[in-house]
Design a protein around this motif. Structure first.
Motif, mmCIF file in Angstrom:
data_model
loop_
_atom_site.group_PDB
_atom_site.id
_atom_site.type_symbol
_atom_site.label_atom_id
_atom_site.label_comp_id
_atom_site.label_asym_id
_atom_site.label_seq_id
_atom_site.Cartn_x
_atom_site.Cartn_y
_atom_site.Cartn_z
ATOM 1 N N VAL A 163 0.833 -1.208 0.000
ATOM 2 C CA VAL A 163 0.000 0.000 0.000
ATOM 3 C C VAL A 163 0.869 1.260 0.000
ATOM 4 C CG1 VAL A 163 -1.771 1.301 1.230
ATOM 5 C CG2 VAL A 163 -1.878 -1.200 1.173
ATOM 6 N N LYS A 164 0.513 2.200 -0.879
ATOM 7 C CA LYS A 164 1.243 3.465 -0.971
ATOM 8 C C LYS A 164 0.395 4.651 -0.513
ATOM 9 C CE LYS A 164 4.220 1.975 -4.796
ATOM 10 N NZ LYS A 164 4.664 2.259 -6.187
ATOM 11 N N ASN A 165 -0.926 4.498 -0.558
ATOM 12 C CA ASN A 165 -1.805 5.630 -0.274
ATOM 13 C C ASN A 165 -2.827 5.255 0.791
ATOM 14 O OD1 ASN A 165 -3.251 7.991 -0.312
ATOM 15 N ND2 ASN A 165 -3.800 7.902 -2.480
ATOM 16 N N MET A 166 -2.771 5.927 1.957
ATOM 17 C CA MET A 166 -3.755 5.758 3.026
ATOM 18 C C MET A 166 -4.418 7.099 3.345
ATOM 19 S SD MET A 166 -2.051 3.016 5.680
ATOM 20 C CE MET A 166 -1.754 1.326 5.175
ATOM 21 N N TYR A 167 -4.419 8.000 2.385
ATOM 22 C CA TYR A 167 -5.011 9.327 2.557
ATOM 23 C C TYR A 167 -6.475 9.218 2.982
ATOM 24 C CZ TYR A 167 -6.839 13.930 1.173
ATOM 25 O OH TYR A 167 -7.459 15.154 1.152
ATOM 26 N N SER A 168 -6.833 9.847 4.116
ATOM 27 C CA SER A 168 -8.221 9.911 4.603
ATOM 28 C C SER A 168 -8.860 8.533 4.772
ATOM 29 C CB SER A 168 -9.084 10.760 3.657
ATOM 30 O OG SER A 168 -8.651 12.096 3.649
ATOM 31 N N MET A 169 -8.081 7.526 5.057
ATOM 32 C CA MET A 169 -8.585 6.146 5.116
ATOM 33 C C MET A 169 -9.739 5.984 6.105
ATOM 34 S SD MET A 169 -6.330 2.685 5.632
ATOM 35 C CE MET A 169 -7.075 1.059 5.549
#
Length: 504
Positions: free
Chosen positions: A132-138
Motif C-alpha cells: 500500500v502506498k496511499n492511506m489518505y483519509s482512510m
C-alpha cells in the motif's frame, strides 16, 4: 452497475444474486453499487465471482442505508485498488473483514472507510498492507469508531497518510506501534479533530524525515485536546509533525500489548512498571522490551485426564510444591527426544514440557515484583528446538510438517494430528511450546513421537519404543558396561545410534 443501466438507484432497496451469476468472471467492480442510497440488503454475494477482479474502488460508495455487509466469501487476491470502497456508508454498523480480505496486492486504500460514521469497531489485524502506498483519509470522519485494530499494519511503502484519522471523534487510543513512516511524504492533519484521542502508541520507526514540504507537516494534532504523551497536556501551538514522537511529543512508546490492554512509556529514559499483569489464554501477549510487574499471574484449566502439556511464561516460576513436573529439551537423536527434569524453577521465557500429577487439572501462577522477559529462550539441540509462544499460533497441515505439538502422550506434526479430519490447520493457544525440526529434509522425519515415562523416571520421548529393550547396550560415563540403565547419565547404544539418557 445500476447507474450504468439507467436505473434510478435511489429506489433500489434489495439486491439478490442468483447462483448463475458465479459464471461471470468480472475483472472490475468499480462503482458497482455506487449511489444506491436506498439499498438496505444484498443477498447472494457469495455468488459474485471476484477471483479476477483488480479494482473495487467506490464499490459500495454512498450506500447510505446499508447497515451490514457479509463479505466472508469475497476473493480479493488480485485486487489492487480499494479506494473509497465503503465511502459514505453512513449507516454501516457491522463490517467483518477479518477472515475474508486478502489485501496482499492492494496499493491504494485512500478514503476506504471515510464517512462510515456508524462503525464502532474495525479489526484489520489480518490486513497485509505491504504494497500500500496511499492511506489518505482512510478513516476520515469515522466519528463513532471506538476500537480500531491496526496492530499488524506494514506501512513501509506508504507515502500519504494525510487526514488518515481526521475527525475520529470517539477514539480514545490508537496502536500505531508497527507503523514505519520512513517513506511518508505527507502527514498533514493526520489526527486533527479527534477530540477524545488520549493516547497514540508508536515506536522509533514513526519518523517524519521523509516530509520535505512544510505544508505537509502541519496540523497533525489540531483539536486533539485530550492527547498527551511526553507533553503532559495538549498545546494548540504545538500541532505539527515535530511532536509526532514519544520523547518530546504526544506519542507513547508501546512496551506491552496484553490482549486489548496496552502499556507504554514516554520521555527519554523511563522504564515501565505494570501494577498487575494478568495473562490469559484468550489474550495474545507481546512485549517489545523488558519491564517489571508488581504482580503477574497466569492460570489454565486442562481437560480431565491430561498428563502431558507445554508451558512458556515470561516470568520465573518456582517448582516448589507445584502439581506438575517440568522438563527441558536436552538432546534429539533420530529415534529419541531426550528431556531433562528441572527441579527448582523455570526461568522466564523458557519453554518446557510438563507432566501433570495424577488427577491434577489446574495450573496457577502468581508472582510479585518480577522482571518480565520479552523474549522466549528457545531450547535447541542441533536441528531441533523447543519453541515457546506468547501468542496464538496456527499450524498448517502442509507448510508446518516440521513442527510437533503435544497431544495426549504424543508429539505430533499437524499432518498426523489432522489425518482423520478435513481441517487444514490446527491452532495453539498462547503460553505453550512446540518442537521444530530444522533439518534439511524434515519431511522425511517422524510424524509422531511417543512420550515414554516410567516409574524409574526415564525422561525420553521415543517414536519406536522405550529405551530399555533387548537391543540396547548401556555404559556409564567412564565406559564401563552396565547390565541395565542406572540413575544418573547413561550412554546407550542401540543399532548404529548412540545417545545419552538421564535417569533421575
Amino acid at each position: 452497475m445500476c447507474s450504468r443501466l439507467g436505473i434510478d438507484t435511489g429506489n433500489i432497496k434489495s439486491v439478490v444474486f442468483d447462483k448463475s451469476f458465479n459464471t461471470y468472471a468480472l475483472t472490475s467492480l468499480i462503482d458497482f453499487f455506487k449511489n444506491c442510497s436506498g439499498l438496505e440488503t444484498i443477498s447472494g454475494l457469495e455468488y459474485l465471482n471476484t477471483a479476477n477482479v483488480t479494482d473495487i474502488s467506490y464499490m459500495f460508495a454512498y450506500c447510505s442505508q446499508l447497515s451490514s455487509l457479509n463479505l466472508s466469501n469475497f476473493n480479493t487476491t488480485n485486487v489492487k485498488n480499494m479506494s473509497c470502497m465503503f465511502y459514505s456508508c453512513k449507516n454501516l454498523s457491522s463490517l467483518n473483514l477479518y477472515e475474508s480480505f486478502n489485501t496482499a496486492n492492494v496499493t491504494d486504500m485512500s478514503y476506504m472507510f471515510a464517512y462510515c460514521s456508524q462503525l464502532s469497531s474495525l479489526n484489520l489485524s489480518n490486513f497485509n498492507t505491504t504494497k500500500v502506498k496511499n492511506m489518505y483519509s482512510m478513516f476520515y470522519y469515522c466519528s463513532q469508531l471506538s476500537s480500531l485494530d491496526l496492530s499488524n499494519f506494514n506501512t513501509a511503502n506508504v507515502k500519504n497518510m494525510s487526514y488518515m484519522f481526521n475527525k475520529c471523534q470517539n477514539l480514545s487510543s490508537l496502536d500505531l506501534s508497527m507503523f514505519n513512516t520512513a517513506n511518508v511524504t505527507n502527514m498533514s492533519d493526520m489526527f486533527a479533530g479527534s477530540s477524545t484521542l488520549q493516547t497514540i502508541y508508536a515506536s522509533d520507526n514513526f519518523v517524519v524525515t521523509g516530509i520535505t514540504n512544510k505544508n505537509y507537516k502541519t496540523g497533525l494534532f489540531t483539536g486533539c485536546e485530550a492527547l498527551k504523551g511526553a507533553l503532559p497536556a495538549y498545546d494548540k501551538t504545538k500541532t505539527s509533525s515535530d511532536y509526532a514522537n514519544y520523547k518530546t511529543g504526544y506519542f507513547t512508546k508501546l512496551v506491552v500489548r496484553n490482549g486489548d490492554e496496552r502499556y507504554g512509556v514516554t520521555g527519554e529514559t523511563t522504564k515501565l512498571t505494570v501494577d498487575n499483569l494478568a495473562l490469559d489464554d484468550d489474550k495474545d501477549f507481546v512485549a517489545f522490551e523488558p519491564f517489571a510487574a508488581k504482580a503477574a499471574s497466569y492460570s489454565r484449566t486442562m481437560t480431565t485426564g491430561t498428563t502431558w502439556a507445554t508451558l512458556c511464561l515470561p516470568f520465573d516460576v518456582s517448582l516448589d510444591g507445584k502439581n506438575f513436573r517440568a522438563f527441558k529439551l536436552l538432546s534429539v537423536d533420530v529415534d529419541v527426544v531426550e528431556l531433562e527434569e528441572l527441579t527448582t524453577s523455570i526461568a522466564a521465557g523458557t519453554p518446557v514440557i510438563i507432566k501433570m500429577n495424577e488427577g491434577e487439572t489446574e495450573l496457577n501462577f502468581s508472582v510479585a515484583n518480577n522482571e518480565i522477559a520479552h523474549e522466549v529462550v528457545s531450547a535447541a539441540d542441533g536441528d531441533y528446538q523447543l519453541q515457546g509462544i506468547y501468542t496464538q499460533k496456527v499450524f498448517d497441515k502442509e507448510a508446518d510438517n516440521n513442527c510437533y505439538i503435544v497431544k495426549d502422550n504424543k508429539l505430533m506434526n499437524p499432518a498426523k494430528l489432522l489425518e482423520n479430519t478435513n481441517n487444514k490447520t490446527v491452532g495453539s493457544k498462547p503460553f505453550r511450546a512446540y518442537m521444530i525440526d530444522n533439518s534439511t529434509a524434515p519431511a522425511a522425519g517422524a510424524k509422531m513421537f511417543s512420550i515414554g515415562f516410567d516409574n524409574d523416571a526415564t525422561t525420553a520421548i521415543d517414536n519406536l519404543n522405550t529405551i530399555a529393550d533387548d537391543n540396547a547396550i548401556y555404559y556409564d560415563l567412564q565406559g564401563h558396561r552396565l547390565n541395565a540403565p542406572q540413575k544418573g547419565i547413561n550412554i546407550v547404544k542401540r543399532g548404529g545410534k548412540t545417545m545419552k539418557v538421564i535417569i533421575k
